[in-house]
Write a protein that holds these residues in place. Structure first.
Motif, PDB file in Angstrom:
ATOM      1  N   LEU A 188      -8.879  15.279  10.258  1.00 33.58           N
ATOM      2  CA  LEU A 188      -8.314  14.395  10.294  1.00 33.58           C
ATOM      3  C   LEU A 188      -8.002  12.537   9.359  1.00 33.58           C
ATOM      4  N   ASP A 189      -8.981  12.778  10.104  1.00 39.22           N
ATOM      5  CA  ASP A 189      -9.201  11.243  10.218  1.00 39.22           C
ATOM      6  C   ASP A 189     -10.593  10.671   9.585  1.00 39.22           C
ATOM      7  N   THR A 190     -11.019  11.492   8.907  1.00 41.79           N
ATOM      8  CA  THR A 190     -11.792  11.649   7.333  1.00 41.79           C
ATOM      9  C   THR A 190     -11.745  10.434   6.757  1.00 41.79           C
ATOM     10  N   PRO A 191     -12.057   9.370   6.066  1.00 37.88           N
ATOM     11  CA  PRO A 191     -12.045   8.410   4.961  1.00 37.88           C
ATOM     12  C   PRO A 191     -11.856   8.747   4.391  1.00 37.88           C
ATOM     13  N   LEU A 192     -11.183   8.967   3.064  1.00 38.91           N
ATOM     14  CA  LEU A 192     -11.178   9.184   1.710  1.00 38.91           C
ATOM     15  C   LEU A 192     -12.151   8.869   1.137  1.00 38.91           C
ATOM     16  N   HIS A 193     -12.495   7.452   0.969  1.00 36.12           N
ATOM     17  CA  HIS A 193     -14.269   7.080  -0.088  1.00 36.12           C
ATOM     18  C   HIS A 193     -14.921   8.229   0.531  1.00 36.12           C
ATOM     19  N   GLU A 194     -14.604   8.882   1.668  1.00 38.73           N
ATOM     20  CA  GLU A 194     -16.152   9.704   1.879  1.00 38.73           C
ATOM     21  C   GLU A 194     -15.960  11.298   1.057  1.00 38.73           C
ATOM     22  N   VAL A 195     -14.890  11.476   0.952  1.00 41.84           N
ATOM     23  CA  VAL A 195     -14.531  12.320  -0.695  1.00 41.84           C
ATOM     24  C   VAL A 195     -14.259  12.508  -2.110  1.00 41.84           C
ATOM     25  N   MET A 196     -13.487  11.073  -1.963  1.00 36.98           N
ATOM     26  CA  MET A 196     -13.837   9.820  -3.562  1.00 36.98           C
ATOM     27  C   MET A 196     -13.813   9.066  -3.414  1.00 36.98           C
ATOM     28  N   PRO A 197     -15.150   8.299  -3.407  1.00 35.36           N
ATOM     29  CA  PRO A 197     -15.974   7.007  -3.629  1.00 35.36           C
ATOM     30  C   PRO A 197     -14.740   5.954  -4.083  1.00 35.36           C
ATOM     31  N   ALA A 198     -14.003   6.179  -5.353  1.00 38.99           N
ATOM     32  CA  ALA A 198     -13.352   5.974  -6.124  1.00 38.99           C
ATOM     33  C   ALA A 198     -12.759   4.779  -4.939  1.00 38.99           C
ATOM     34  N   PHE A 199     -11.826   5.106  -3.851  1.00 35.98           N
ATOM     35  CA  PHE A 199     -11.041   4.873  -3.140  1.00 35.98           C
ATOM     36  C   PHE A 199     -11.622   3.820  -1.865  1.00 35.98           C
ATOM     37  N   ARG A 200     -12.948   2.972  -2.019  1.00 34.71           N
ATOM     38  CA  ARG A 200     -13.460   2.735  -1.159  1.00 34.71           C
ATOM     39  C   ARG A 200     -12.988   1.798  -0.792  1.00 34.71           C
ATOM     40  N   ASP A 201     -13.009   0.930  -1.590  1.00 31.04           N
ATOM     41  CA  ASP A 201     -12.646  -1.140  -1.687  1.00 31.04           C
ATOM     42  C   ASP A 201     -11.445  -0.895  -2.190  1.00 31.04           C
ATOM     43  N   MET A 202     -10.293  -0.623  -2.027  1.00 27.46           N
ATOM     44  CA  MET A 202      -8.685  -1.052  -2.410  1.00 27.46           C
ATOM     45  C   MET A 202      -8.781  -2.171  -2.306  1.00 27.46           C
ATOM     46  N   GLN A 203      -7.543  -2.278  -2.914  1.00 25.11           N
ATOM     47  CA  GLN A 203      -6.474  -3.540  -2.848  1.00 25.11           C
ATOM     48  C   GLN A 203      -5.118  -3.218  -2.326  1.00 25.11           C
ATOM     49  N   VAL A 204      -4.603  -4.610  -1.822  1.00 28.31           N
ATOM     50  CA  VAL A 204      -3.441  -4.475  -2.012  1.00 28.31           C
ATOM     51  C   VAL A 204      -1.976  -5.184  -1.910  1.00 28.31           C
ATOM     52  N   LEU A 205      -1.511  -4.570  -1.994  1.00 27.27           N
ATOM     53  CA  LEU A 205      -0.361  -6.062  -2.893  1.00 27.27           C
ATOM     54  C   LEU A 205       0.761  -7.309  -2.064  1.00 27.27           C
ATOM     55  N   VAL A 206       0.237  -8.246  -2.330  1.00 28.62           N
ATOM     56  CA  VAL A 206       0.862  -8.920  -1.211  1.00 28.62           C
ATOM     57  C   VAL A 206       2.866  -8.856  -1.054  1.00 28.62           C
ATOM     58  N   ASP A 207       3.413  -7.857  -2.189  1.00 26.91           N
ATOM     59  CA  ASP A 207       4.249  -7.656  -2.308  1.00 26.91           C
ATOM     60  C   ASP A 207       4.576  -6.812  -2.952  1.00 26.91           C
ATOM     61  N   PRO A 208       4.757  -5.673  -1.812  1.00 26.76           N
ATOM     62  CA  PRO A 208       5.332  -4.383  -3.493  1.00 26.76           C
ATOM     63  C   PRO A 208       5.054  -3.961  -4.717  1.00 26.76           C
ATOM     64  N   GLU A 209       6.821  -5.288  -5.136  1.00 23.18           N
ATOM     65  CA  GLU A 209       6.767  -5.689  -6.172  1.00 23.18           C
ATOM     66  C   GLU A 209       6.732  -6.147  -6.850  1.00 23.18           C
TER      67      GLU A 209
END
Length: 442
Positions: A125-146
């Motif tokens: 359940l708490d496996t990091p996604l990047h362990e399955v799909m490495p492309a999701f390792r270093d995600m960026q997050v929008l400061v403003d969703p829009e």
């Protein structure tokens, strides 16, 4: 109706796939205290207000069909209320074998498929996604969703399987995202459920990415709307789990569903693509504009006769009332159906429980005061979800009840069916309680 009058109506992709009205009804419907004796005879007689509601919508031709199923425990057949025809111009009556576009009712199926892999020990359940799909390792997050896609900060924690199952990974969706992120989803073909082969005036019709792997790879290049495990926001995450299932299992997503769920459950009428030989069972889907019912996806030329470019675990399945009732019945059996174990009891119990991370703020979301499990709402021993074309399915483990509502129109909040339906159920329940009280008094 001309195209010019059709276009201004809120038939955007976001509006068409808005499911809040029905998802909210799922748990409420399943908490009602039905009894086995009530399901042992004609259900329309037991539920006159529900039957009258269905009849009114059918008589007024607001919908072509409104078909409800009620099943108790492990009783083989669900009882029904309502009816109608495959389309407004059809004379073929709907039944338990009729094919409906279930859209987001696909999500609990994908959620349970994911729980199977967790039970197999292939992921947690708490496996990091990047362990399955490495492309999701270093995600960026929008400061403003829009806001601009370049205005981001690093993700403070990794995306996990739990977050994907519960829409708390911070991922966006074409039906909730706005601004540059929505534009990027459209440009990259990051879309979910399909609507029609024919372009609909006023509705964007993006070209889907060429396959689930490319779809997921492109999603990984775009920023998140929110920091993972901080907000509940309806998302592409269940579609992404389809690709997780492929990578972890080594099987194509649809093949996994067929081998591990559909075949063992005897769900012989659930597909991403309706076989040509079965299209005579498929309903027409309608769009509601200015109170007028307009053909949106006629069965004879349905987009669901075409193989999808991207198999959508979040909204891509067509199923029948009989098939989906078998899925719900398996959940009520905690993984067993007809004496055969399809899932472990623990996988069902965990998957239908509240899995939302404790760090998530539910303020302003559909989940306030409620929980979310593996692809569906979880509250007070109930589990279920609804679809964008009006369908709804839920189970109540406390009562051993499985329920579903079947119709086909978009957007689902074009009619107040949810409120009217719940009011009809309450009126029938009040009458039943009075009858029960009178019997005991006598």
């Amino acid at each position: 109706m001309s195209h010019t009058s059709f276009a201004p109506v809120d038939l955007s992709r976001r509006a068409l796939f808005r499911t809040g009205a029905y998802t909210a009804a799922g748990a409420a419907l399943a908490t009602l205290p039905f009894g086995q004796s009530l399901l042992a005879h004609d259900v329309s007689e037991a539920w006159p207000n529900v039957a009258a509601l269905a009849k009114r919508y059918l008589d007024e031709r607001k919908v072509a069909n409104m078909f409800l199923t009620f099943g108790w425990g492990q009783n083989d057949m669900a009882h029904t209320v309502g009816g109608g025809t495959l389309g407004l111009n059809s004379s073929v009556e709907v039944n338990e074998d009729t094919l409906y576009r279930i859209y987001s009712m696909s999500k609990p199926i994908t959620g349970m498929a994911t729980m199977m892999l967790i039970d197999d020990g292939l992921i947690g359940l708490d496996t990091p996604l990047h362990e399955v799909m490495p492309a999701f390792r270093d995600m960026q997050v929008l400061v403003d969703p829009e806001g601009p896609l370049e205005d981001t900060v690093p993700a403070e924690r990794p995306i996990t399987i739990r977050q994907l199952l519960t829409h708390t990974a911070g991922i966006g969706y074409t039906i909730v995202s706005k601004g540059p992120l929505l534009d990027a989803y459209v440009e990259n073909g990051i879309v979910g459920g399909r609507v029609s082969r024919t372009p609909i005036p006023g509705v964007p019709n993006p070209v889907p990415a060429p396959g689930l792997e490319v779809w997921a790879d492109r999603l990984a290049t775009l920023p998140l709307m929110y920091q993972p495990a901080t907000k509940w926001s309806y998302s592409n995450s269940i579609d992404l789990l389809g690709r997780v299932i492929e990578v972890v299992s080594g099987m194509e997503f649809e093949a996994f569903l067929k081998a591990r769920l559909f075949d063992p459950l005897g769900m012989t009428s659930t597909w991403m693509t309706v076989p040509e030989s079965e299209k005579t069972r498929l309903t027409d889907n309608y769009g509601i504009a200015f109170g007028t019912v307009l053909p949106l996806d006629p069965a004879s030329n349905s987009i669901y006769l075409d193989p999808p470019k991207v198999p959508s675990g979040g909204g891509g399945l067509v199923s029948s009332p009989k098939d989906y009732d078998r899925f719900l019945r398996m959940l009520l059996g905690f993984g067993e159906l007809d004496g055969e174990r399809v899932m472990s009891e623990q996988a069902v119990r965990v998957g239908t429980s509240d899995l939302i991370p404790g760090t998530v703020d539910l303020t302003g979301s559909w989940m306030v005061g409620q929980g979310h499990g593996a692809g569906g709402r979880s509250v007070n021993g109930t589990f279920g979800w609804g679809g964008a074309a009006g369908t709804l399915g839920a189970v109540d483990f406390n009562l051993g009840l499985r329920t579903a509502l079947w119709t086909q129109y978009m957007p689902s909040d074009a009619y107040p069916i949810r409120d009217e339906y719940l009011a009809a159920l309450e009126a029938d329940l009040a009458a039943m309680r009075q009858q029960d009280h009178s019997r005991h008094a006598a």
